[in-house]
Design a protein around this motif. Structure first.
Motif, PDB file in Angstrom:
ATOM      1  N   PRO A 121       0.832  -1.208   0.000  1.00 15.90           N
ATOM      2  CA  PRO A 121       0.000   0.000   0.000  1.00 15.90           C
ATOM      3  C   PRO A 121       0.865   1.256   0.000  1.00 15.90           C
ATOM      4  O   PRO A 121       1.960   1.273   0.576  1.00 15.90           O
ATOM      5  CB  PRO A 121      -0.800  -0.122   1.303  1.00 15.90           C
ATOM      6  CG  PRO A 121      -0.764  -1.578   1.654  1.00 15.90           C
ATOM      7  CD  PRO A 121       0.549  -2.076   1.164  1.00 15.90           C
ATOM      8  N   PRO A 122       0.412   2.334  -0.647  1.00 13.36           N
ATOM      9  CA  PRO A 122       1.209   3.570  -0.743  1.00 13.36           C
ATOM     10  C   PRO A 122       1.686   4.095   0.613  1.00 13.36           C
ATOM     11  O   PRO A 122       2.823   4.550   0.732  1.00 13.36           O
ATOM     12  CB  PRO A 122       0.234   4.551  -1.410  1.00 13.36           C
ATOM     13  CG  PRO A 122      -0.672   3.678  -2.222  1.00 13.36           C
ATOM     14  CD  PRO A 122      -0.839   2.418  -1.420  1.00 13.36           C
ATOM     15  N   ALA A 123       0.831   4.044   1.619  1.00 12.16           N
ATOM     16  CA  ALA A 123       1.233   4.563   2.929  1.00 12.16           C
ATOM     17  C   ALA A 123       2.385   3.755   3.516  1.00 12.16           C
ATOM     18  O   ALA A 123       3.296   4.305   4.149  1.00 12.16           O
ATOM     19  CB  ALA A 123       0.036   4.546   3.885  1.00 12.16           C
ATOM     20  N   ILE A 124       2.378   2.458   3.310  1.00 10.97           N
ATOM     21  CA  ILE A 124       3.449   1.597   3.824  1.00 10.97           C
ATOM     22  C   ILE A 124       4.719   1.775   3.006  1.00 10.97           C
ATOM     23  O   ILE A 124       5.832   1.644   3.525  1.00 10.97           O
ATOM     24  CB  ILE A 124       2.987   0.132   3.831  1.00 10.97           C
ATOM     25  CG1 ILE A 124       1.804  -0.034   4.782  1.00 10.97           C
ATOM     26  CG2 ILE A 124       4.117  -0.788   4.274  1.00 10.97           C
ATOM     27  CD1 ILE A 124       2.086   0.374   6.208  1.00 10.97           C
ATOM     28  N   GLN A 125       4.576   2.080   1.722  1.00 18.71           N
ATOM     29  CA  GLN A 125       5.762   2.347   0.891  1.00 18.71           C
ATOM     30  C   GLN A 125       6.582   3.481   1.498  1.00 18.71           C
ATOM     31  O   GLN A 125       7.813   3.408   1.556  1.00 18.71           O
ATOM     32  CB  GLN A 125       5.342   2.712  -0.529  1.00 18.71           C
ATOM     33  CG  GLN A 125       4.736   1.573  -1.334  1.00 18.71           C
ATOM     34  CD  GLN A 125       4.312   2.028  -2.719  1.00 18.71           C
ATOM     35  OE1 GLN A 125       4.900   2.943  -3.295  1.00 18.71           O
ATOM     36  NE2 GLN A 125       3.294   1.393  -3.263  1.00 18.71           N
TER      37      GLN A 125
END
Length: 357
Positions: free
Chosen positions: A243-247
């Motif tokens: 997910p983008p936030a975890i990236q």
């Protein structure tokens, strides 16, 4: 005595590096420009070239492949400025062994030099590039696979992040396990993370762990997968599904090798080596804003692209016989061969002559 050439226009850099090199029992030489450096390696043999990126007469990135082709075929280590992932990726793609930041500690520089010199000794002993010794499940002698095995050996001998690309079924996880098994981290854990199967609501807890009471049902603190990979290898399968936030969070973890458990106050260290895999076009995902460009640069220091079966037809027969023997062993039956019609069918489909003999 191994000989190392430093191409850098800063005398202070040369003096520092020369001191480290001399302590290692090697000989150091210095040239201040690209032209001087190229002339030197064309007339004298060197094992390693430490090459600056920004030189008075051009970029060191433009001459990596040329340096690798001189008679002594030296390995090239690029010296980059702080936070220059673009140059690092270009350097490795052009054949550089490694890249180090000019501000790196003496231990980092020495370790990189020791690894490249050990690799070079082994290459000279074998008369070719050394290949990984533990290759359980890796089958093939076709030209595309031989090239991948050489990349595997190079990846296993260092610590750089590795991205393995290829279609589903090309053996990305097997390659990742081979890199781990043949690396200096082989006695540590290899932690496999299937990014496609991570629940988005729990992904941060699973990766970084959590403290007691951080959410309902968290009756005790739990260690995350990043912590479990300490001293070993962290394998992110299908990394494009993060997910983008975890990236964003993982990028910092990758840079610092430190993480914060969910609900925790302090950051904790984890000395892991990253190997990632994907069947997605990450460059396209970057262009579409679905994957971070800076994260892609970090995970793709070494990029191994595995060929599909149609691009390695010479391996059809050994692959078939290998898996057939495994099936026979599993079911306790006599080992069997393969029908000539099967090979003939492949020959007709691909316009190739193949033999079962």
């Amino acid at each position: 005595m191994e000989r190392i050439l430093i191409i850098d226009d800063d005398y202070a850099v040369f003096r520092t590096l020369a001191t480290l090199i001399t302590r290692m029992g090697c000989e150091a030489a210095w040239r201040k420009t690209l032209n001087e450096g190229l002339s030197e390696v064309e007339h004298a043999a060197y094992d390693v070239v430490l090459l600056d990126v920004n030189l008075p007469d051009g970029s060191g990135l433009d001459v990596v492949s040329r340096l690798r082709k001189v008679p002594s075929h030296p390995e090239v280590i690029i010296m980059t400025g702080f936070g220059n992932p673009d140059g690092a990726e270009i350097a490795v793609k052009n054949g550089a062994w490694d890249y180090i930041q000019k501000a790196a500690s003496p231990q980092v520089v020495t370790l990189s030099l020791k690894r490249v010199l050990n690799y070079r000794k082994e290459k000279c002993r074998l008369g070719t590039k050394p290949v990984a010794l533990k290759m359980n499940g890796l089958i093939g002698s076709s030209k595309p696979m031989t090239a991948c095995f050489d990349q595997l050996a190079r990846a296993a001998s260092g610590e750089a992040n590795v991205l393995i690309s290829g279609e589903t079924g090309t053996g990305k996880e097997i390659f990742a396990r081979a890199i781990h098994a043949n690396s200096s981290r082989c006695n540590g854990s290899m932690v496999v993370v299937d990014c496609a199967a991570l629940p988005e609501t729990l992904v941060e807890c699973l990766l970084f762990g959590h403290e007691k009471g951080v959410y309902t049902g968290a009756d005790k603190a739990r260690q995350g997968l990043v912590a479990q990979a300490d001293g070993g290898t962290l394998f992110l399968d299908e990394v494009g599904e993060l997910p983008p936030a975890i990236q964003r969070v993982f990028l910092r973890v990758l840079q610092e090798r430190r993480y914060r458990p969910v609900g925790g106050r302090n950051e904790l260290p984890s000395n892991f080596r990253l190997v990632a895999a994907t069947n997605r076009d990450l460059d396209k995902m970057v262009a579409e804003g679905r994957f971070r460009k800076d994260l892609l640069y970090r995970i793709r220091t070494i990029n191994i692209t595995l060929p599909s079966l149609k691009d390695r037809l010479d391996d059809i027969k050994p692959l078939t016989l290998y898996h057939l023997s495994k099936l026979c062993e599993r079911y306790g039956i006599e080992n069997k061969s393969v029908s000539p019609d099967f090979i003939d069918a492949w020959a007709i489909m691909n316009g190739r002559e193949m033999s079962v003999n």
